[in-house]
Design a protein around this motif. Structure first.
Motif, PDB file in Angstrom:
ATOM      1  N   TYR A  67       0.702  -1.113   0.160  1.00  0.00           N
ATOM      2  CA  TYR A  67      -0.060  -0.130   0.032  1.00  0.00           C
ATOM      3  C   TYR A  67       0.901   1.120   0.014  1.00  0.00           C
ATOM      4  N   ALA A  68       1.938   1.062   0.438  1.00  0.00           N
ATOM      5  CA  ALA A  68       2.798   2.344   0.902  1.00  0.00           C
ATOM      6  C   ALA A  68       4.093   2.564  -0.025  1.00  0.00           C
ATOM      7  N   THR A  69       4.862   3.620   0.020  1.00  0.00           N
ATOM      8  CA  THR A  69       6.065   3.943  -0.565  1.00  0.00           C
ATOM      9  C   THR A  69       7.154   3.438   0.339  1.00  0.00           C
ATOM     10  N   THR A  70       7.804   2.602  -0.365  1.00  0.00           N
ATOM     11  CA  THR A  70       9.063   2.345   0.212  1.00  0.00           C
ATOM     12  C   THR A  70      10.292   2.750  -0.236  1.00  0.00           C
ATOM     13  N   TYR A  71      11.080   3.300   0.695  1.00  0.00           N
ATOM     14  CA  TYR A  71      12.323   4.226   0.342  1.00  0.00           C
ATOM     15  C   TYR A  71      13.330   3.340   0.322  1.00  0.00           C
TER      16      TYR A  71
ATOM     17  N   GLU B  12      -1.691   1.763  -3.609  1.00  0.00           N
ATOM     18  CA  GLU B  12      -0.680   1.033  -4.386  1.00  0.00           C
ATOM     19  C   GLU B  12       0.712   1.340  -3.952  1.00  0.00           C
ATOM     20  N   GLY B  13       1.444   0.230  -3.663  1.00  0.00           N
ATOM     21  CA  GLY B  13       2.887   0.270  -3.247  1.00  0.00           C
ATOM     22  C   GLY B  13       3.458   0.820  -4.347  1.00  0.00           C
ATOM     23  N   GLU B  14       4.967   1.492  -4.011  1.00  0.00           N
ATOM     24  CA  GLU B  14       5.863   1.978  -4.907  1.00  0.00           C
ATOM     25  C   GLU B  14       7.138   2.197  -4.342  1.00  0.00           C
ATOM     26  N   THR B  15       8.151   1.913  -5.026  1.00  0.00           N
ATOM     27  CA  THR B  15       9.666   2.139  -4.277  1.00  0.00           C
ATOM     28  C   THR B  15      10.286   3.341  -4.966  1.00  0.00           C
ATOM     29  N   LEU B  16      10.744   3.939  -4.110  1.00  0.00           N
ATOM     30  CA  LEU B  16      11.616   5.171  -4.475  1.00  0.00           C
ATOM     31  C   LEU B  16      13.154   5.008  -4.336  1.00  0.00           C
ATOM     32  N   GLU B  17      13.985   5.195  -5.235  1.00  0.00           N
ATOM     33  CA  GLU B  17      15.291   5.100  -5.067  1.00  0.00           C
ATOM     34  C   GLU B  17      16.092   6.458  -4.714  1.00  0.00           C
ATOM     35  N   ASP B  18      15.384   7.728  -4.697  1.00  0.00           N
ATOM     36  CA  ASP B  18      15.896   8.622  -4.572  1.00  0.00           C
ATOM     37  C   ASP B  18      16.091   9.033  -3.018  1.00  0.00           C
ATOM     38  N   MET B  19      17.550   9.596  -2.675  1.00  0.00           N
ATOM     39  CA  MET B  19      17.802   9.922  -1.480  1.00  0.00           C
ATOM     40  C   MET B  19      16.517  10.496  -0.655  1.00  0.00           C
ATOM     41  N   PHE B  20      16.457  10.332   0.470  1.00  0.00           N
ATOM     42  CA  PHE B  20      15.458  10.858   1.600  1.00  0.00           C
ATOM     43  C   PHE B  20      16.132  11.032   2.898  1.00  0.00           C
ATOM     44  N   GLU B  21      15.915  12.343   3.553  1.00  0.00           N
ATOM     45  CA  GLU B  21      16.391  12.622   5.007  1.00  0.00           C
ATOM     46  C   GLU B  21      15.029  12.458   5.851  1.00  0.00           C
ATOM     47  N   LEU B  22      15.448  11.500   6.874  1.00  0.00           N
ATOM     48  CA  LEU B  22      14.548  11.581   7.788  1.00  0.00           C
ATOM     49  C   LEU B  22      14.276  12.939   8.496  1.00  0.00           C
ATOM     50  N   ALA B  23      15.184  13.861   8.620  1.00  0.00           N
ATOM     51  CA  ALA B  23      14.458  15.254   9.024  1.00  0.00           C
ATOM     52  C   ALA B  23      13.216  15.697   8.307  1.00  0.00           C
ATOM     53  N   SER B  24      13.037  15.534   7.077  1.00  0.00           N
ATOM     54  CA  SER B  24      12.152  15.579   6.410  1.00  0.00           C
ATOM     55  C   SER B  24      10.857  15.059   6.555  1.00  0.00           C
ATOM     56  N   LEU B  25      10.703  13.944   7.495  1.00  0.00           N
ATOM     57  CA  LEU B  25       9.513  13.550   8.197  1.00  0.00           C
ATOM     58  C   LEU B  25       8.734  14.525   8.646  1.00  0.00           C
ATOM     59  N   PHE B  26       9.221  15.512   9.557  1.00  0.00           N
ATOM     60  CA  PHE B  26       8.531  16.551  10.019  1.00  0.00           C
ATOM     61  C   PHE B  26       7.768  17.335   9.186  1.00  0.00           C
ATOM     62  N   ASP B  27       8.383  17.506   7.799  1.00  0.00           N
ATOM     63  CA  ASP B  27       7.387  18.203   6.808  1.00  0.00           C
ATOM     64  C   ASP B  27       6.357  17.438   6.338  1.00  0.00           C
ATOM     65  N   VAL B  28       6.717  16.008   6.044  1.00  0.00           N
ATOM     66  CA  VAL B  28       5.904  15.188   5.373  1.00  0.00           C
ATOM     67  C   VAL B  28       4.554  15.143   6.543  1.00  0.00           C
ATOM     68  N   VAL B  29       4.764  14.711   7.773  1.00  0.00           N
ATOM     69  CA  VAL B  29       3.467  14.615   8.581  1.00  0.00           C
ATOM     70  C   VAL B  29       2.973  16.033   8.888  1.00  0.00           C
ATOM     71  N   ARG B  30       3.460  17.062   8.812  1.00  0.00           N
ATOM     72  CA  ARG B  30       2.956  18.619   8.882  1.00  0.00           C
ATOM     73  C   ARG B  30       2.082  18.733   7.708  1.00  0.00           C
ATOM     74  N   ASP B  31       2.429  18.379   6.263  1.00  0.00           N
ATOM     75  CA  ASP B  31       1.656  18.730   5.385  1.00  0.00           C
ATOM     76  C   ASP B  31       0.506  17.572   5.250  1.00  0.00           C
ATOM     77  N   GLY B  32       0.737  16.695   5.857  1.00  0.00           N
ATOM     78  CA  GLY B  32      -0.585  15.652   5.790  1.00  0.00           C
ATOM     79  C   GLY B  32      -0.580  14.739   4.785  1.00  0.00           C
ATOM     80  N   ASN B  33      -0.547  15.203   3.199  1.00  0.00           N
ATOM     81  CA  ASN B  33      -0.534  14.443   2.163  1.00  0.00           C
ATOM     82  C   ASN B  33       0.263  14.861   1.054  1.00  0.00           C
ATOM     83  N   PRO B  34       1.380  14.970   1.219  1.00  0.00           N
ATOM     84  CA  PRO B  34       2.262  15.374   0.228  1.00  0.00           C
ATOM     85  C   PRO B  34       2.430  14.207  -0.856  1.00  0.00           C
ATOM     86  N   PRO B  35       2.648  14.785  -2.112  1.00  0.00           N
ATOM     87  CA  PRO B  35       3.122  13.775  -3.259  1.00  0.00           C
ATOM     88  C   PRO B  35       4.462  12.968  -2.566  1.00  0.00           C
TER      89      PRO B  35
END
Length: 460
Positions: free
Chosen positions: A39-43, A322-345
């Motif tokens: 269901y989710a995006t796997t990083y 639907e699940g998807e996999t992303l190869e791009d770099m992701f910083e866990l510090a950005s989870l603050f923005d992900v949760v604050r935004d609620g439903n970002p792409p």
């Protein structure tokens, strides 16, 4: 879709990517997370901001890096706590009308570091209720546990077999589920944070977990003996022989399998109550764990290996099916923005290069005379590492191999990329113990019970 969805933020402390079946480990350690990945995006390239719990959580809670938020080290005589002037994720969501609750298995994550701030409800590692906004949330037995938390904390120490971490993990997960159930019909959105640390030593997984993985079930004395050897290794007193390390990794896998059942309980509850689809679900590890994989005295420190920094991460956005996999770099510090935004792409916060920091030593009974800061800049192929003395190194990430004769031009490009990111930091004063007195909260002395638990976890 609402811009203020319910949020489940689950941190699986010390979970290594290479021991997760979703990331192709040959043992089925995480079937619930494998189901979530459909269901989710796997990083594939999520990077922790630091290789240990305290600064990594502070970064996820504030959206900043260790040298910005100042929570870099933990010492018994001068604790680093988050500055009152820096807002946490729970602070921000509370201001936005969320009801907030936190349930933490780790002593660092809570009132000790100030990371309990902003939560209406917060339950500490030893079942102390450090924040309580609604008397109806906790049972009378749980209130009793809270009053007796110091005794329960002592009972969690390694020599005692009658009361081990599973008791605390089971209790925290039960309370999490009850909190979620009571918020189902609420007009206010909920933010639920959970830290589980079965993947963090010491390891006392149940027999069923060994059986499910087809592993030898231990006898009554083996867990104590094995964990004593492991603690001696973690404290730098001895190395792990091959047979001991092999068995420790089996314990690690069994603990991860048990923890996965707890994750399944929480996710299944969301499914049964019909709220899973509309909930933002974030499941991450705050860092990995080195268990004899590399020499402890290697330079740069083994903490900066990918096994500690490249961590599992799943994000299921509201409405994502639907699940998807992303190869791009992701910083866990950005989870603050992900949760604050609620439903970002899913790709909004990915980057070409991920940054991490480590302040060595991490913790101890007394403040050291000198702390060395290391910084990392990693892309999908390479990892550049340097410290404040000017030493610099380059790794090939495909094999996590230190390049003995790196291309100088490649190092120069990586160095400039790292320097440019650091220049963008909101604060970079090189603070070793949380910054200057004006910007950081005063130290909090660690009481003897908490310090004893931190010793058993290998922090001190």
């Amino acid at each position: 879709m609402s811009n203020s969805p319910d949020v489940l933020f689950l941190v699986l402390d010390s979970l290594r990517m290479d021991r997760v079946s979703t990331y192709d480990h040959d043992r089925e350690t995480t079937p619930a997370l494998s189901t979530l990945s459909t269901y989710a995006t796997t990083y594939e390239n999520a990077f922790a901001p630091a290789p240990w719990t305290l600064p990594s959580h502070a970064s996820m809670f504030t959206g900043t890096f260790p040298s910005e938020h100042g929570v870099t080290n933990g010492f018994s005589d001068d604790m680093c706590r988050l500055s009152p002037s820096r807002s946490t994720l729970a602070d921000v969501l509370s201001e936005d009308g969320y009801r907030t609750a936190g349930f933490s298995n780790n002593p660092w994550v809570g009132q000790l570091s100030g990371l309990d701030r902003g939560f209406d409800e917060f339950v500490e590692w030893d079942l102390e209720i450090s924040s309580e906004g609604d008397d109806s949330v906790h049972t009378s037995r749980e209130e009793l546990y809270s009053r007796c938390h110091s005794l329960l904390g002592k009972g969690a120490r390694q020599p005692v077999f009658a009361l081990k971490r599973r008791f605390f993990t089971d209790s925290l997960v039960d309370r999490t589920k009850r909190w979620i159930e009571r918020g189902i019909d609420s007009a206010e959105p909920t933010f639920t944070f959970v830290n589980l640390m079965e993947a963090h030593s010491p390891y006392f997984p149940p027999k069923q977990a060994f059986e499910e993985l087809g592993l030898e079930v231990p006898g009554p004395l083996e867990p104590r003996v094995l964990n004593t050897k492991l603690l001696a290794y973690v404290m730098g007193k001895t190395d792990l022989d091959p047979d001991t390390r092999r068995r420790i990794m089996e314990y690690y896998d069994a603990s991860t399998r048990y923890q996965d059942r707890k994750v399944e309980e929480i996710l299944s509850l969301l499914q049964r109550e019909g709220v899973f689809d509309d909930t933002l679900v974030v499941v991450a590890s705050d860092h990995g764990k080195t268990l004899g994989d590399y020499p402890r005295d290697e330079h740069p420190p083994h903490y900066l290996r990918d096994i500690n920094l490249n961590v599992p991460l799943w994000i299921k956005r509201p409405g994502q099916r639907e699940g998807e996999t992303l190869e791009d770099m992701f910083e866990l510090a950005s989870l603050f923005d992900v949760v604050r935004d609620g439903n970002p792409p899913s790709g909004r916060y990915t980057r070409d290069v991920a940054i991490a920091e480590d302040f060595v030593p991490h913790a101890g009974r007394t403040t050291p005379d000198e702390v060395v800061r290391w910084r990392v800049a990693a892309d999908e192929g390479n990892k550049y590492v340097r410290n404040d003395t000017g030493a610099e190194f380059l790794f090939d990430r495909s094999s996590d191999t230190l390049l003995r004769s790196p291309d100088p031009e490649r190092c120069d490009v990586a160095a400039e990329t790292l320097s440019e990111r650091v220049r963008q930091f909101g604060r970079d004063d090189g603070a070793e113990h949380g910054g200057d007195d004006e910007s950081n909260a005063p130290g909090r002395e660690i009481d003897s019970g908490v310090e004893a638990q931190l010793k058993d976890l290998g922090y001190m």
